[in-house]
Design an enzyme around this catalytic site. Structure first.
Site, mmCIF file in Angstrom:
data_model
loop_
_atom_site.group_PDB
_atom_site.id
_atom_site.type_symbol
_atom_site.label_atom_id
_atom_site.label_comp_id
_atom_site.label_asym_id
_atom_site.label_seq_id
_atom_site.Cartn_x
_atom_site.Cartn_y
_atom_site.Cartn_z
ATOM 1 N N GLN A 30 78.629 43.359 6.828
ATOM 2 C CA GLN A 30 77.228 43.166 7.211
ATOM 3 C C GLN A 30 76.636 41.977 6.456
ATOM 4 O O GLN A 30 76.946 41.763 5.283
ATOM 5 C CB GLN A 30 76.451 44.441 6.877
ATOM 6 C CG GLN A 30 75.081 44.525 7.487
ATOM 7 C CD GLN A 30 74.505 45.930 7.402
ATOM 8 O OE1 GLN A 30 75.242 46.898 7.247
ATOM 9 N NE2 GLN A 30 73.200 46.053 7.495
ATOM 10 N N SER A 68 83.993 46.013 3.318
ATOM 11 C CA SER A 68 83.039 47.071 3.669
ATOM 12 C C SER A 68 83.153 47.411 5.163
ATOM 13 O O SER A 68 84.193 47.896 5.610
ATOM 14 C CB SER A 68 81.625 46.631 3.279
ATOM 15 O OG SER A 68 80.700 47.679 3.444
ATOM 16 N N LEU A 69 82.115 47.133 5.947
ATOM 17 C CA LEU A 69 82.172 47.336 7.399
ATOM 18 C C LEU A 69 83.429 46.718 8.005
ATOM 19 O O LEU A 69 84.038 47.262 8.933
ATOM 20 C CB LEU A 69 80.929 46.707 8.032
ATOM 21 C CG LEU A 69 80.976 46.381 9.528
ATOM 22 C CD1 LEU A 69 80.981 47.653 10.346
ATOM 23 C CD2 LEU A 69 79.804 45.486 9.911
ATOM 24 N N ARG A 73 78.518 55.187 11.712
ATOM 25 C CA ARG A 73 78.322 54.758 10.319
ATOM 26 C C ARG A 73 76.957 54.090 10.154
ATOM 27 O O ARG A 73 76.216 54.375 9.213
ATOM 28 C CB ARG A 73 79.445 53.784 9.941
ATOM 29 C CG ARG A 73 79.409 53.229 8.523
ATOM 30 C CD ARG A 73 80.545 52.210 8.386
ATOM 31 N NE ARG A 73 80.811 51.813 7.011
ATOM 32 C CZ ARG A 73 80.316 50.727 6.441
ATOM 33 N NH1 ARG A 73 79.498 49.947 7.123
ATOM 34 N NH2 ARG A 73 80.631 50.423 5.193
ATOM 35 N N HIS A 115 77.537 51.803 -0.856
ATOM 36 C CA HIS A 115 78.673 52.011 -1.758
ATOM 37 C C HIS A 115 78.233 52.589 -3.111
ATOM 38 O O HIS A 115 78.690 52.166 -4.167
ATOM 39 C CB HIS A 115 79.477 50.717 -1.919
ATOM 40 C CG HIS A 115 79.987 50.202 -0.612
ATOM 41 N ND1 HIS A 115 81.010 50.825 0.077
ATOM 42 C CD2 HIS A 115 79.585 49.178 0.162
ATOM 43 C CE1 HIS A 115 81.209 50.179 1.215
ATOM 44 N NE2 HIS A 115 80.359 49.194 1.293
ATOM 45 N N GLN A 160 85.024 55.477 1.307
ATOM 46 C CA GLN A 160 84.509 54.113 1.167
ATOM 47 C C GLN A 160 82.997 54.026 1.020
ATOM 48 O O GLN A 160 82.476 53.205 0.268
ATOM 49 C CB GLN A 160 84.961 53.277 2.379
ATOM 50 C CG GLN A 160 84.792 51.780 2.208
ATOM 51 C CD GLN A 160 84.266 51.122 3.467
ATOM 52 O OE1 GLN A 160 83.263 51.536 4.026
ATOM 53 N NE2 GLN A 160 84.949 50.081 3.914
#
Length: 295
Positions: A9, A88-89, A113, A198, A247
């Site tokens: 992102q 991440s994403l 998500r 996170h 995650q």
């Protein structure tokens, strides 16, 4: 060895994917399939919306995922990953690219998500900050001295040596930024994000996403996927699922991912998706390897 990496992102921009849609039949087919799955025309927002439209969490995450995955698939024979990873994403994009998740399931999970994270952000005012110019160990030490129940601040994104993003409650982040500047950080910059990604504050989102992941088919990937939670290569479907669930509340160990990929033979990194953020991070992690976008 060829590694393909996928951004997270923040890499989005208005107009992303339009060239692919206009000029590649496969891209057009996949974008239209995405519109159908999501129940709204995300392509209209991606191609012609405003920056504000694109910043909506329910749009941003699927938009970056779609641009990344479709860019990779449209490479044709040139897309032959020997290992993948995503920030991440981007880990969802990496799993689709490696064949562990189908395109449809990957998109559905990314949307789930995004919606779960949005709810968690609204429930607890929180943020993130980038810390520049301190060793990871010092950032960890300062965060540990502040962090406590109800007053969260933890390392969240290990982007490259000398750049670590912290995550937590707004007040705790502000205190940490002051202490880290006193400790010698060149910069301590609060980020324009809606929540503490996170970190333990994402636990409600993790619970929600876990339910979706557990009923989704994950296959053994065609090549190792280096996952954020430990930076290590994974090919076992059950391990991949467990890491994907963990995650959301665990740090993104991007530095470790890249270092381990290089140790395992990666010397050519292709970033698939919007922006060049990962190319910059990889160059700071190891100047000897090639890092570039899709040619």
């Amino acid at each position: 060895m060829k590694a393909f990496v996928f951004p997270g992102q923040g890499a989005q921009f208005v107009g992303m994917g339009k060239d692919l849609y206009d000029n590649n039949p496969l891209a057009k087919e996949l974008f239209e399939k995405a519109n159908e799955i999501l129940g709204y025309r995300i392509t209209d927002i991606m191609f012609e919306g405003t920056d504000e439209d694109l910043r909506q969490t329910k749009v941003t995450q699927p938009a970056v995922f779609l641009h990344s995955v479709i860019s990779a698939f449209c490479m044709g024979d040139a897309f032959k990953p020997e290992m993948t990873a995503g920030h991440s994403l981007g880990e969802f994009s990496a799993l689709v690219a490696a064949g562990a998740l189908s395109f449809e399931d990957g998109l559905k999970l990314v949307y789930a998500r995004a919606m779960a994270m949005q709810k968690a952000c609204e429930a607890a005012p929180s943020t993130m900050a980038a810390i520049i110019g301190l060793p990871d160990e010092k950032v960890e030490e300062v965060c540990a001295s502040i962090n406590k129940e109800g007053y969260v601040v933890i390392p969240a994104n290990y982007n490259n040596p000398g750049q670590l993003v912290i995550s937590g409650n707004i007040e705790a982040i502000n205190e940490a930024c002051e202490k880290l500047k006193e400790a010698g950080a060149k910069r301590a910059l609060p980020l324009k994000v809606g929540g503490a990604f996170h970190s333990p504050l994402m636990q409600p989102a993790k619970d929600e996403l876990q339910a979706a992941i557990e009923i989704t088919e994950v296959k053994a990937p065609k090549c190792p996927v280096y996952q954020n939670v430990d930076g290590k290569p994974h090919t076992d479907a059950a391990e991949i699922k467990a890491n994907l669930i963990a995650q959301l509340t665990s740090p993104v160990r991007w530095t470790q991912c890249v270092q381990n990929m290089i140790a395992d033979g990666a010397d050519d990194f292709t970033e698939c998706g919007p922006g060049k953020a990962l190319q910059g991070m990889i160059a700071k992690i190891n100047k000897e390897v090639s890092a570039h976008g899709i040619a």
